[in-house]
Design a protein around this motif. Structure first.
Motif, PDB file in Angstrom:
ATOM      1  N   PHE A  56     -20.194 -53.583 135.126  1.00 28.01           N
ATOM      2  CA  PHE A  56     -21.198 -52.590 134.708  1.00 28.01           C
ATOM      3  C   PHE A  56     -20.544 -51.686 133.672  1.00 28.01           C
ATOM      4  N   LEU A  57     -20.624 -52.089 132.408  1.00 29.71           N
ATOM      5  CA  LEU A  57     -19.852 -51.413 131.371  1.00 29.71           C
ATOM      6  C   LEU A  57     -20.727 -50.520 130.494  1.00 29.71           C
ATOM      7  N   GLN A  58     -20.241 -49.313 130.266  1.00 28.91           N
ATOM      8  CA  GLN A  58     -20.845 -48.350 129.342  1.00 28.91           C
ATOM      9  C   GLN A  58     -22.324 -48.122 129.647  1.00 28.91           C
ATOM     10  N   THR A  59     -22.653 -48.013 130.931  1.00 27.10           N
ATOM     11  CA  THR A  59     -24.055 -47.835 131.311  1.00 27.10           C
ATOM     12  C   THR A  59     -24.248 -46.783 132.385  1.00 27.10           C
ATOM     13  N   ILE A  60     -23.257 -46.484 133.190  1.00 26.45           N
ATOM     14  CA  ILE A  60     -23.456 -45.532 134.281  1.00 26.45           C
ATOM     15  C   ILE A  60     -23.824 -44.147 133.751  1.00 26.45           C
ATOM     16  N   GLU A  61     -23.420 -43.863 132.506  1.00 26.92           N
ATOM     17  CA  GLU A  61     -23.797 -42.589 131.887  1.00 26.92           C
ATOM     18  C   GLU A  61     -25.288 -42.532 131.547  1.00 26.92           C
ATOM     19  N   HIS A  62     -25.989 -43.672 131.647  1.00 34.67           N
ATOM     20  CA  HIS A  62     -27.416 -43.745 131.332  1.00 34.67           C
ATOM     21  C   HIS A  62     -28.301 -43.548 132.562  1.00 34.67           C
ATOM     22  N   VAL A  63     -27.746 -43.596 133.771  1.00 33.25           N
ATOM     23  CA  VAL A  63     -28.589 -43.690 134.967  1.00 33.25           C
ATOM     24  C   VAL A  63     -28.750 -42.337 135.660  1.00 33.25           C
ATOM     25  N   GLU A  64     -29.895 -42.174 136.324  1.00 35.93           N
ATOM     26  CA  GLU A  64     -30.219 -40.904 136.971  1.00 35.93           C
ATOM     27  C   GLU A  64     -29.475 -40.711 138.290  1.00 35.93           C
ATOM     28  N   ASP A  65     -29.243 -41.790 139.028  1.00 39.50           N
ATOM     29  CA  ASP A  65     -28.585 -41.681 140.336  1.00 39.50           C
ATOM     30  C   ASP A  65     -27.391 -42.629 140.377  1.00 39.50           C
ATOM     31  N   PRO A  66     -26.270 -42.238 139.780  1.00 34.34           N
ATOM     32  CA  PRO A  66     -25.123 -43.149 139.684  1.00 34.34           C
ATOM     33  C   PRO A  66     -24.541 -43.516 141.038  1.00 34.34           C
ATOM     34  N   LYS A  67     -24.564 -42.611 141.998  1.00 37.36           N
ATOM     35  CA  LYS A  67     -24.012 -42.936 143.318  1.00 37.36           C
ATOM     36  C   LYS A  67     -24.823 -44.043 143.976  1.00 37.36           C
ATOM     37  N   ALA A  68     -26.138 -43.972 143.870  1.00 41.42           N
ATOM     38  CA  ALA A  68     -26.994 -45.013 144.452  1.00 41.42           C
ATOM     39  C   ALA A  68     -26.734 -46.364 143.797  1.00 41.42           C
ATOM     40  N   ILE A  69     -26.490 -46.361 142.493  1.00 44.41           N
ATOM     41  CA  ILE A  69     -26.179 -47.606 141.781  1.00 44.41           C
ATOM     42  C   ILE A  69     -24.878 -48.208 142.317  1.00 44.41           C
ATOM     43  N   LEU A  70     -23.853 -47.379 142.475  1.00 47.83           N
ATOM     44  CA  LEU A  70     -22.579 -47.881 142.989  1.00 47.83           C
ATOM     45  C   LEU A  70     -22.725 -48.400 144.417  1.00 47.83           C
ATOM     46  N   GLU A  71     -23.502 -47.726 145.228  1.00 48.47           N
ATOM     47  CA  GLU A  71     -23.738 -48.205 146.597  1.00 48.47           C
ATOM     48  C   GLU A  71     -24.439 -49.561 146.587  1.00 48.47           C
TER      49      GLU A  71
END
Length: 253
Positions: free
Chosen positions: A117-132
């Motif tokens: 998941f490259l250069q995209t986590i800065e685009h998301v509203e809930d990064p913790k939920a994405i990582l989970e």
């Protein structure tokens, strides 16, 4: 530089070219080459660690990174919700061990050995939920690779973030580590730095190169040559002094 007026050149027959919007980087656009190689260097580093694995490349965009991962992985699925990027990727990259899926990264959930998941986590509203969600996809022993730009070197000094309208949040080293450690038990973070000719250019800038080339009327000829000549080898991933890194790469288990 990163504007929709720039369109990919020399695409294979039947593959619709993509235009730069600032949301993703692209190969085959000379003016974009610095950013493309900066991202490619990380994909190549990860690919060397994916031998024989089933990999999911989340938010794969144009698809070049999925193709790089497939050189070593057993199988790679590129996932992206954008219809133009999906159509371009599936037509352009046709390795037998590559497939593309048009889906949201929050929804795609096939089990795998590695998530990229490259250069995209800065685009998301809930990064913790994405990582989970990514953690839930991993088979035993699996790994998640996440990269993001360093706000300290991307944004103007003292600014909360850069002017990229697609970025919801940009991270300092300690903030990115805290986010990753809130989900994963094992967190290693490397920094991406300039190397080779980009390191020489960096030193030249500190010595006043920006004051010299305009006076000599060399600016356009020099950068018309220099920017397309940059390669992935002009970047290096290493630990240490993350405050000065261009990007961070987290290896999460």
């Amino acid at each position: 530089m990163r504007q929709a007026e720039y369109v990919q050149q020399n695409q294979p027959e039947g593959v619709p070219p993509l235009a730069l919007t600032g949301e993703r980087t692209l190969p085959d656009v000379p003016e974009e080459n610095y950013w493309f190689r900066r991202h490619l260097a990380v994909y190549e580093w990860i690919a060397e660690r994916c031998e024989g694995l089933d990999v999911v490349d989340m938010a794969c965009g144009e698809g070049y990174g999925t193709d790089v991962l497939a050189r070593r992985a057993r199988r790679v699925v590129g996932v992206d919700a954008n219809p133009e990027a999906y159509e371009h990727a599936r037509l352009k990259y046709r390795r037998p061990n590559v497939s593309f899926v048009r889906d949201l990264v929050e929804r795609y959930a096939e089990p795998c050995d590695a998530v990229v998941f490259l250069q995209t986590i800065e685009h998301v509203e809930d990064p913790k939920a994405i990582l989970e969600h990514f953690r839930s996809m991993l088979r035993p022993g699996g790994v998640v690779y996440v990269s993001t730009p360093n706000v300290l070197t991307l944004a103007p000094p003292g600014a909360e973030k850069s002017d990229n309208p697609w970025h919801l949040r940009e991270y300092r080293p300690e903030e990115f580590r805290e986010l990753c450690e809130s989900v994963f038990g094992s967190v290693e973070i490397l920094g991406l730095f300039h190397a080779r000719r980009l390191r020489v250019h960096e030193i030249a800038l500190k010595l006043g190169w920006d004051a010299i080339h305009p006076r000599l009327r060399l600016t356009k000829p020099f950068y018309d040559w220099f920017t397309p000549s940059i390669s992935a080898r002009d970047f290096t991933l290493r630990s240490g002094d993350l405050d000065k890194a261009l990007d961070f790469l987290a290896i999460l288990r």
